[in-house]
Design an enzyme around this catalytic site. Structure first.
Site, PDB file in Angstrom:
ATOM      1  N   GLY A  97     -37.167   7.349 -44.668  1.00 32.85           N
ATOM      2  CA  GLY A  97     -36.753   8.690 -43.598  1.00 32.85           C
ATOM      3  C   GLY A  97     -35.239   8.368 -42.943  1.00 32.85           C
TER       4      GLY A  97
ATOM      5  N   SER B 229     -41.602   5.100 -41.383  1.00 35.29           N
ATOM      6  CA  SER B 229     -40.776   4.062 -40.616  1.00 35.29           C
ATOM      7  C   SER B 229     -41.360   2.881 -41.771  1.00 35.29           C
ATOM      8  CB  SER B 229     -41.499   3.572 -39.278  1.00 35.29           C
ATOM      9  OG  SER B 229     -41.797   5.053 -38.973  1.00 35.29           O
TER      10      SER B 229
ATOM     11  N   GLU C 229     -44.570  17.661 -43.261  1.00 38.04           N
ATOM     12  CA  GLU C 229     -43.064  18.494 -42.678  1.00 38.04           C
ATOM     13  C   GLU C 229     -42.804  20.208 -43.068  1.00 38.04           C
ATOM     14  OE1 GLU C 229     -39.882  16.216 -42.660  1.00 38.04           O
ATOM     15  OE2 GLU C 229     -41.047  14.561 -41.199  1.00 38.04           O
TER      16      GLU C 229
ATOM     17  N   GLY D  98     -40.722   8.741 -38.578  1.00 40.18           N
ATOM     18  CA  GLY D  98     -40.243   9.004 -37.841  1.00 40.18           C
ATOM     19  C   GLY D  98     -40.737   8.316 -36.524  1.00 40.18           C
TER      20      GLY D  98
ATOM     21  N   ASN E 193     -35.110   9.948 -48.785  1.00 38.72           N
ATOM     22  CA  ASN E 193     -35.573  11.756 -48.033  1.00 38.72           C
ATOM     23  C   ASN E 193     -34.370  11.857 -46.722  1.00 38.72           C
ATOM     24  OD1 ASN E 193     -36.353  14.185 -47.186  1.00 38.72           O
ATOM     25  ND2 ASN E 193     -38.680  13.708 -46.526  1.00 38.72           N
TER      26      ASN E 193
ATOM     27  N   LYS F  70     -34.388  14.696 -45.500  1.00 33.16           N
ATOM     28  CA  LYS F  70     -33.979  15.771 -44.548  1.00 33.16           C
ATOM     29  C   LYS F  70     -33.411  16.566 -44.618  1.00 33.16           C
ATOM     30  CE  LYS F  70     -37.918  12.942 -43.220  1.00 33.16           C
ATOM     31  NZ  LYS F  70     -38.848  12.449 -42.097  1.00 33.16           N
TER      32      LYS F  70
ATOM     33  N   GLU G 198     -47.922   9.188 -46.471  1.00 29.61           N
ATOM     34  CA  GLU G 198     -47.045   9.008 -45.950  1.00 29.61           C
ATOM     35  C   GLU G 198     -47.495   9.259 -44.953  1.00 29.61           C
ATOM     36  OE1 GLU G 198     -42.278   9.702 -46.419  1.00 29.61           O
ATOM     37  OE2 GLU G 198     -43.371  11.417 -46.080  1.00 29.61           O
TER      38      GLU G 198
HETATM   39  P1  13P Z   1     -38.883   8.001 -42.018  1.00 31.01           P
HETATM   40  O1  13P Z   1     -38.650   6.799 -42.898  1.00 31.01           O
HETATM   41  O2  13P Z   1     -38.065   8.866 -40.978  1.00 31.01           O
HETATM   42  O3  13P Z   1     -40.647   7.295 -40.995  1.00 31.01           O
HETATM   43  O4  13P Z   1     -39.570   9.001 -42.613  1.00 31.01           O
HETATM   44  C1  13P Z   1     -40.433   9.185 -43.567  1.00 31.01           C
HETATM   45  C2  13P Z   1     -40.837  10.321 -44.527  1.00 31.01           C
HETATM   46  O5  13P Z   1     -41.119  11.286 -43.865  1.00 31.01           O
HETATM   47  C3  13P Z   1     -40.006  10.067 -45.859  1.00 31.01           C
HETATM   48  O6  13P Z   1     -40.211  11.595 -46.518  1.00 31.01           O
END
Ligand code: 13P
Length: 249
Positions: free
Chosen positions: A232, A211, A97, A171, A9, A11, A165
């Protein structure tokens, strides 16, 4: 047998030039990997570029969001028909998000899931609790409610992926323990079973997200109820993302 799926993702990251560079780096690193499905879910404006840049690879293309209507006066939105025109396969629906910053609810998530399926797209429906909810002891109930409302009216689970998640793990560098991630994914699987039967429960692919990185991927992916990851930060570096995809090799 459920084929593992590692989906990036992106983002709100990458320009077209950066996207091309990332994919050029990634393609040779995962070439020939048949064991795991690799997908990249990218900002709508990059879909054309990414589609072209990943040509000839086994990478699957995904979007990060869509509206449930086919067209109309919805300034700034992207429709399933537009995604179809670019042969997009996956679409992330209801990421935390979007729930947190863009007021998405279980009801809008459900409309999007149903619309995605009706248009031949494969929704990656995200669920997960906040830290507050975890500390209040309502994780299981909350996640089951999100699954129940998000999948209301879905008759066939074949094209659906669910991503668990935990919001506090996104993150932050904090990962749910593999045992706990597996436990919640198991609860999600049971919920799907209650709604759509045992066959659906056995078939549905459930990702963990939050993460996930090259260091913790093996332990997470070794869990019986975890069929992949929604990634992410680690999806923004070719070497890291390839290490996650190649974990199953
Ligand atoms: P991270 O891997 O940066 O923690 O993000 C996870 C995420 O939100 C994937 O959709």
């Amino acid at each position: 047998m459920r084929k593992p799926i590692i989906a990036g993702n992106w983002k709100m990251n990458n320009t077209p030039a950066q996207a091309k560079e990332l994919l050029e780096g990634l393609k040779p690193l995962i070439a020939g990997n048949e064991a795991t499905e690799a997908a990249v879910c990218v900002p709508a404006i990059l879909i054309g570029t990414v589609k072209e840049a990943m040509e000839g690879s086994q990478i699957h293309l995904g979007a990060e969001n869509m509206h449930w209507e086919e067209k109309g006066a919805f300034t700034g939105e992207i429709s399933p028909v537009m995604l179809n025109a670019f042969d997009v396969e996956y679409v992330i629906i209801g990421h935390s998000e979007r729930r947190q910053y863009f007021a998405e609810t279980d009801e809008t998530v459900n409309k999007k899931v149903l619309s995605a399926l009706a248009h031949g797209l494969k929704p990656i429906m995200c669920v997960g609790e906040t830290l507050e909810q975890r500390e209040a002891g309502v994780t299981d109930e909350l996640v089951c409610g999100q699954v129940e409302k998000g999948l209301a009216g879905v008759e066939c689970i074949d094209n659906v992926v669910i991503a668990y998640e935990p919001v506090w793990a996104i993150g932050t560098g904090k990962t749910a323990t593999a045992d706990e991630a597996n436990r919640v994914c198991g609860i999600i699987r049971d919920k799907v079973g209650q709604m759509l039967g045992e066959e659906a429960a056995a078939k549905i692919r459930i990702q963990y997200g939050g993460s996930m990185n090259p260091k913790n991927v093996a332990e997470l992916m070794a869990q019986p109820n975890i069929d992949g990851g929604l990634i992410g930060g680690a999806a923004l570096k070719a070497e890291d993302f390839a290490a996650l995809v190649n974990n199953q090799r």
